[in-house]
Design a protein around this motif. Structure first.
Motif, PDB file in Angstrom:
ATOM      1  N   ASP A  40       0.814  -1.219   0.000  1.00 54.08           N
ATOM      2  CA  ASP A  40       0.000   0.000   0.000  1.00 54.08           C
ATOM      3  C   ASP A  40       0.847   1.267   0.000  1.00 54.08           C
ATOM      4  O   ASP A  40       0.327   2.368  -0.208  1.00 54.08           O
ATOM      5  N   THR A  41       2.156   1.147   0.209  1.00 52.97           N
ATOM      6  CA  THR A  41       3.044   2.319   0.155  1.00 52.97           C
ATOM      7  C   THR A  41       3.797   2.390  -1.176  1.00 52.97           C
ATOM      8  O   THR A  41       4.607   3.292  -1.374  1.00 52.97           O
TER       9      THR A  41
ATOM     10  N   THR B 153      -1.061   6.976 -10.931  1.00 50.08           N
ATOM     11  CA  THR B 153      -1.826   7.436  -9.762  1.00 50.08           C
ATOM     12  C   THR B 153      -2.757   6.325  -9.303  1.00 50.08           C
ATOM     13  O   THR B 153      -3.541   5.784 -10.096  1.00 50.08           O
ATOM     14  N   VAL B 154      -2.658   5.976  -8.030  1.00 52.55           N
ATOM     15  CA  VAL B 154      -3.524   4.928  -7.483  1.00 52.55           C
ATOM     16  C   VAL B 154      -4.936   5.488  -7.320  1.00 52.55           C
ATOM     17  O   VAL B 154      -5.139   6.536  -6.708  1.00 52.55           O
ATOM     18  N   THR B 155      -5.927   4.789  -7.889  1.00 46.62           N
ATOM     19  CA  THR B 155      -7.326   5.211  -7.741  1.00 46.62           C
ATOM     20  C   THR B 155      -8.100   4.303  -6.797  1.00 46.62           C
ATOM     21  O   THR B 155      -9.074   4.724  -6.193  1.00 46.62           O
ATOM     22  N   VAL B 156      -7.675   3.033  -6.694  1.00 45.94           N
ATOM     23  CA  VAL B 156      -8.283   2.086  -5.741  1.00 45.94           C
ATOM     24  C   VAL B 156      -7.150   1.429  -4.961  1.00 45.94           C
ATOM     25  O   VAL B 156      -6.222   0.888  -5.566  1.00 45.94           O
ATOM     26  N   PRO B 157      -7.166   1.470  -3.623  1.00 47.64           N
ATOM     27  CA  PRO B 157      -6.089   0.880  -2.816  1.00 47.64           C
ATOM     28  C   PRO B 157      -5.898  -0.598  -3.140  1.00 47.64           C
ATOM     29  O   PRO B 157      -6.832  -1.277  -3.601  1.00 47.64           O
ATOM     30  N   PRO B 158      -4.695  -1.132  -2.918  1.00 47.62           N
ATOM     31  CA  PRO B 158      -4.418  -2.536  -3.230  1.00 47.62           C
ATOM     32  C   PRO B 158      -5.337  -3.485  -2.471  1.00 47.62           C
ATOM     33  O   PRO B 158      -5.665  -3.261  -1.298  1.00 47.62           O
TER      34      PRO B 158
ATOM     35  N   LEU C 167      -4.269  -3.745  -7.991  1.00 50.51           N
ATOM     36  CA  LEU C 167      -4.270  -2.297  -7.826  1.00 50.51           C
ATOM     37  C   LEU C 167      -4.914  -1.670  -9.072  1.00 50.51           C
ATOM     38  O   LEU C 167      -4.600  -2.055 -10.203  1.00 50.51           O
TER      39      LEU C 167
ATOM     40  N   CYS D 176       8.846   1.268  -4.276  1.00 49.51           N
ATOM     41  CA  CYS D 176       8.475   1.252  -2.857  1.00 49.51           C
ATOM     42  C   CYS D 176       9.525   2.032  -2.053  1.00 49.51           C
ATOM     43  O   CYS D 176      10.514   2.516  -2.605  1.00 49.51           O
TER      44      CYS D 176
END
Length: 346
Positions: A71-72, A83-88, A102, A121
């Motif tokens: 998640d990081t 760009t993350v739109t939905v968390p893992p 993801l 990461c």
């Protein structure tokens, strides 16, 4: 002597080296013929969809054996951060392996190219296998002969459109729709109630689409913008409107004209004449036509025939004062009103 041996390893929920033995199948005390090591490695990352346009887009990335602090981490495509739109979401595969999904937005990028998928990461940055394809934007082939015949006339216009770099999911006409932007008023095709362009897919290839588009008749000339939109059979997370291809062209209007079969008539009325009309969209319905003579509405009117080339109406003339009088015929443009007037002396 030697020999070649192949085998299928069982599923494993973890990565790393394993020791394998080749034994005889004899009962009792099987003999070990050979020992060797092999390694379980993480499968390549899997993007869905496996492509985006040069503008980027939403992609779900499956990461096998993700790090504990997934998640990081940031997914990269060709080194550019998404760009993350939905968390893992981390789950366990049927093999026992951990899998993270993801949903990210891939950044815009040059096309065409294959962008390697990576994971950045806090403690490390590395490739995780797999590629995301950046596709060129679809476009109508420039310089191609756009019309099936000599230009586009208001009553007869067929386009031959070649779309380069089409959306990769298009394989049939059902995957395509057409959008028309114009100030022109359109009439139904002859023999077909629709006022929409008629689309035929003549050929579908990875590099191009060949289309035949028959435009509906119109009462005048002007500029038209045609959009080929691939919004059928679209993969998840794809904005199909971004894969549209556009082309602009000019419709040349045909000047309407009316030729009456009579040049004189009795003032008392009651005589029949045939009015031959050119340059007006066809309709075999008498209700689509109206006429007046000498300022009085014609109450008896029928359609003898109506084609794209011309229309013939049978008109019974009303009473009129002696002298030169004007025969006027007009055509309704359908719901919403409007008319097209034609004049002829009588």
């Amino acid at each position: 002597g030697g020999g070649l041996l192949s085998f299928k390893a069982p599923p494993s929920g973890t990565k790393g080296a394993r020791l394998a033995e080749v034994r005889t199948s004899a009962e009792g005390f099987p003999t070990v013929l050979s020992r060797f090591t092999f390694e379980y490695v993480a499968p390549d990352a899997e993007p869905s969809p496996p492509f985006v346009g040069p503008w980027g887009g939403l992609v779900e990335v499956t990461v096998w054996f993700p790090p504990a602090a997934i998640d990081t981490c940031i997914v990269t495509f060709g080194g550019a951060a998404a760009t993350v739109t939905v968390p893992p979401f981390v789950s366990q595969h049927s093999t026992g392996a951990s899998v993270a999904n993801l949903t990210v937005r891939a950044p815009p990028g040059a096309a065409p190219r294959e962008a390697a998928i990576g994971l950045s990461c806090r403690q490390f940055s590395r490739g995780i296998g797999g590629n995301l394809r950046y596709l060129e934007a679809p476009s109508v082939r420039a310089g191609a002969d756009l019309f099936e015949t000599d230009g586009c006339k208001s009553l007869s216009c067929t386009l031959l459109v070649t779309v380069d770099s089409p959306a990769p999911w298009v394989s049939s006409a059902e995957h395509l729709s057409l959008g028309v932007s114009s100030d022109l008023s359109w009439f139904p095709h002859q023999g077909v109630p629709s006022r929409e362009p008629i689309l035929e897919l003549m050929g579908a290839f990875a590099q191009s689409l060949s289309l035949r588009v028959t435009m509906p008749p119109t009462a005048g000339g002007g500029q038209v913008n045609l959009s080929v939109v691939p919004c059928g059979g679209v993969p998840p997370r794809v904005d199909c409107s971004l894969f549209a291809a556009n082309v602009s062209f000019t419709v040349v209007g045909v000047a309407p004209s009316l030729t009456p079969s009579l040049t004189s008539a009795e003032a008392a009325g009651g005589q029949e004449l045939t009015a031959t009309i050119v340059g007006v969209p066809p309709s075999e319905s008498a209700g689509a036509w109206n006429a007046s003579f000498g300022g009085s509405y014609v109450r008896s009117l029928s359609v003898l025939y109506s084609t794209v080339q011309e229309t013939a109406l049978r008109i019974t003339l009303p009473r009129a004062e002696a002298g030169l009088r004007m025969l006027v015929v007009w055509r309704s443009r359908g719901p919403g009103g409007g008319r097209r007037a034609l004049g002829g002396g009588g």
